[in-house]
Enzyme design. Structure first.
Site, PDB file in Angstrom:
ATOM      1  N   CYS A   1       6.075   0.285   7.585  1.00 42.17           N
ATOM      2  CA  CYS A   1       5.732   1.411   6.714  1.00 42.17           C
ATOM      3  C   CYS A   1       6.935   1.764   5.844  1.00 42.17           C
ATOM      4  CB  CYS A   1       5.329   2.613   7.574  1.00 42.17           C
ATOM      5  SG  CYS A   1       4.847   4.045   6.599  1.00 42.17           S
ATOM      6  N   LEU A   2       6.675   1.963   4.564  1.00 39.51           N
ATOM      7  CA  LEU A   2       7.767   2.298   3.643  1.00 39.51           C
ATOM      8  C   LEU A   2       8.429   3.622   4.010  1.00 39.51           C
ATOM      9  CD1 LEU A   2       6.051   1.228   0.304  1.00 39.51           C
ATOM     10  CD2 LEU A   2       7.881   0.025   1.495  1.00 39.51           C
TER      11      LEU A   2
ATOM     12  N   GLN B   1       3.146  10.054   1.128  1.00 35.49           N
ATOM     13  CA  GLN B   1       4.435   9.354   1.202  1.00 35.49           C
ATOM     14  C   GLN B   1       5.333   9.660   0.008  1.00 35.49           C
ATOM     15  OE1 GLN B   1       2.517   5.302   2.149  1.00 35.49           O
ATOM     16  NE2 GLN B   1       4.474   5.216   3.217  1.00 35.49           N
TER      17      GLN B   1
ATOM     18  N   HIS C   1      -4.314   1.732   7.647  1.00 36.80           N
ATOM     19  CA  HIS C   1      -2.961   2.306   7.674  1.00 36.80           C
ATOM     20  C   HIS C   1      -2.845   3.426   6.633  1.00 36.80           C
ATOM     21  CE1 HIS C   1       1.610   1.661   7.931  1.00 36.80           C
ATOM     22  NE2 HIS C   1       1.467   2.443   6.880  1.00 36.80           N
ATOM     23  N   GLU C   2      -3.344   3.161   5.409  1.00 40.48           N
ATOM     24  CA  GLU C   2      -3.194   4.160   4.338  1.00 40.48           C
ATOM     25  C   GLU C   2      -4.072   5.382   4.575  1.00 40.48           C
ATOM     26  OE1 GLU C   2      -0.711   3.742   2.646  1.00 40.48           O
ATOM     27  OE2 GLU C   2      -0.445   1.608   2.981  1.00 40.48           O
TER      28      GLU C   2
ATOM     29  N   HIS D   1      -2.508   7.727   6.874  1.00 46.14           N
ATOM     30  CA  HIS D   1      -1.483   8.566   6.237  1.00 46.14           C
ATOM     31  C   HIS D   1      -2.088   9.877   5.726  1.00 46.14           C
ATOM     32  CE1 HIS D   1       2.378   6.528   6.151  1.00 46.14           C
ATOM     33  NE2 HIS D   1       1.861   5.410   5.697  1.00 46.14           N
TER      34      HIS D   1
ATOM     35  N   GLY E   1       0.832  -1.182   0.000  1.00 47.89           N
ATOM     36  CA  GLY E   1       0.000   0.000   0.000  1.00 47.89           C
ATOM     37  C   GLY E   1       0.874   1.242   0.000  1.00 47.89           C
TER      38      GLY E   1
HETATM   39 NI    NI Z   1       2.825   3.540   5.694  1.00 46.27          NI
END
Ligand code: NI
Length: 190
Positions: free
Chosen positions: A103-104, A52, A145-146, A149, A47
């Site tokens: 998380c990226l 991000q 989660h997304e 963000h 995701g």
């Molecule tokens: Ni994340």
């Protein structure tokens, strides 16, 4: 299409509340979505949210893996690509579950987060058509989660425990950008 750079918490865009998309006919929106999909695949991740990649707009992409194991575990959810604009949680289950997240934007760490077991997400597809997605388990977790963000919230704000990759004892220690399997779902960075 192009890969975009994934930002980390030093960049304040990650902590801003993202703007709603108002124009669906903007070629830049289509380009953003294509780039986000490519960037998510390259990471690799399951995701990605527009903040991000330093774009403060309410756009997310989500795709669980589609390997044989994932198909067995997630059934029809495996491999389905979602690109959602202005997504909102319109229904959430009372049932909450613990699960592992990474998380990226926060490489090298993972943590335990308590989330709704099931959610209904409403938003628009890339052409401006209204869509509603019912999700449970890992897919529901990734959506939560997304969408967090988009409000500047990171999983580390909600985590009950956070570990550094390599800190744990398990033989199947996660590599960077991945987390160990749990009863509630396979870890994956988002
Ligand atoms: Ni994340």
């Amino acid at each position: 299409m192009a890969l975009r750079k994934i930002i980390t918490p030093e960049n304040p865009v990650l902590r801003k509340k993202a703007h709603k998309v108002t124009r669906f006919d903007d070629p830049k929106l289509q380009e953003l979505i294509d780039d986000m999909i490519e960037t998510m695949h390259a990471a690799p991740g399951v995701g990605l949210a527009a903040p991000q990649v330093e774009v403060s707009q309410r756009v997310i992409v989500v795709q669980l893996p589609d390997d044989e194991e994932s198909v067995q575990e997630y059934g029809k959810d495996a491999g389905v690509l979602y690109a959602l604009i202005n997504p909102e949680l319109v229904r959430v289950s009372d049932e909450m579950v613990d699960g592992i997240e990474a998380c990226l934007s926060i490489p090298g760490y993972y943590g335990n987060v308590n989330r709704h077991e099931a959610v209904t997400v409403q938003g628009f597809d890339r052409h401006g058509k209204k869509v509603r997605v019912k999700a449970k388990g890992w897919l529901a977790r990734v959506f939560q989660h997304e969408i967090d963000h988009l409000d500047g919230i990171l999983y580390i704000d909600r985590a009950t425990e956070i570990w550094r990759v390599g800190e744990e004892d398990e033989a199947d220690a996660p590599v960077e950008q991945a987390a160990p399997e749990t009863s509630t779902g396979q870890g994956g960075s988002t």
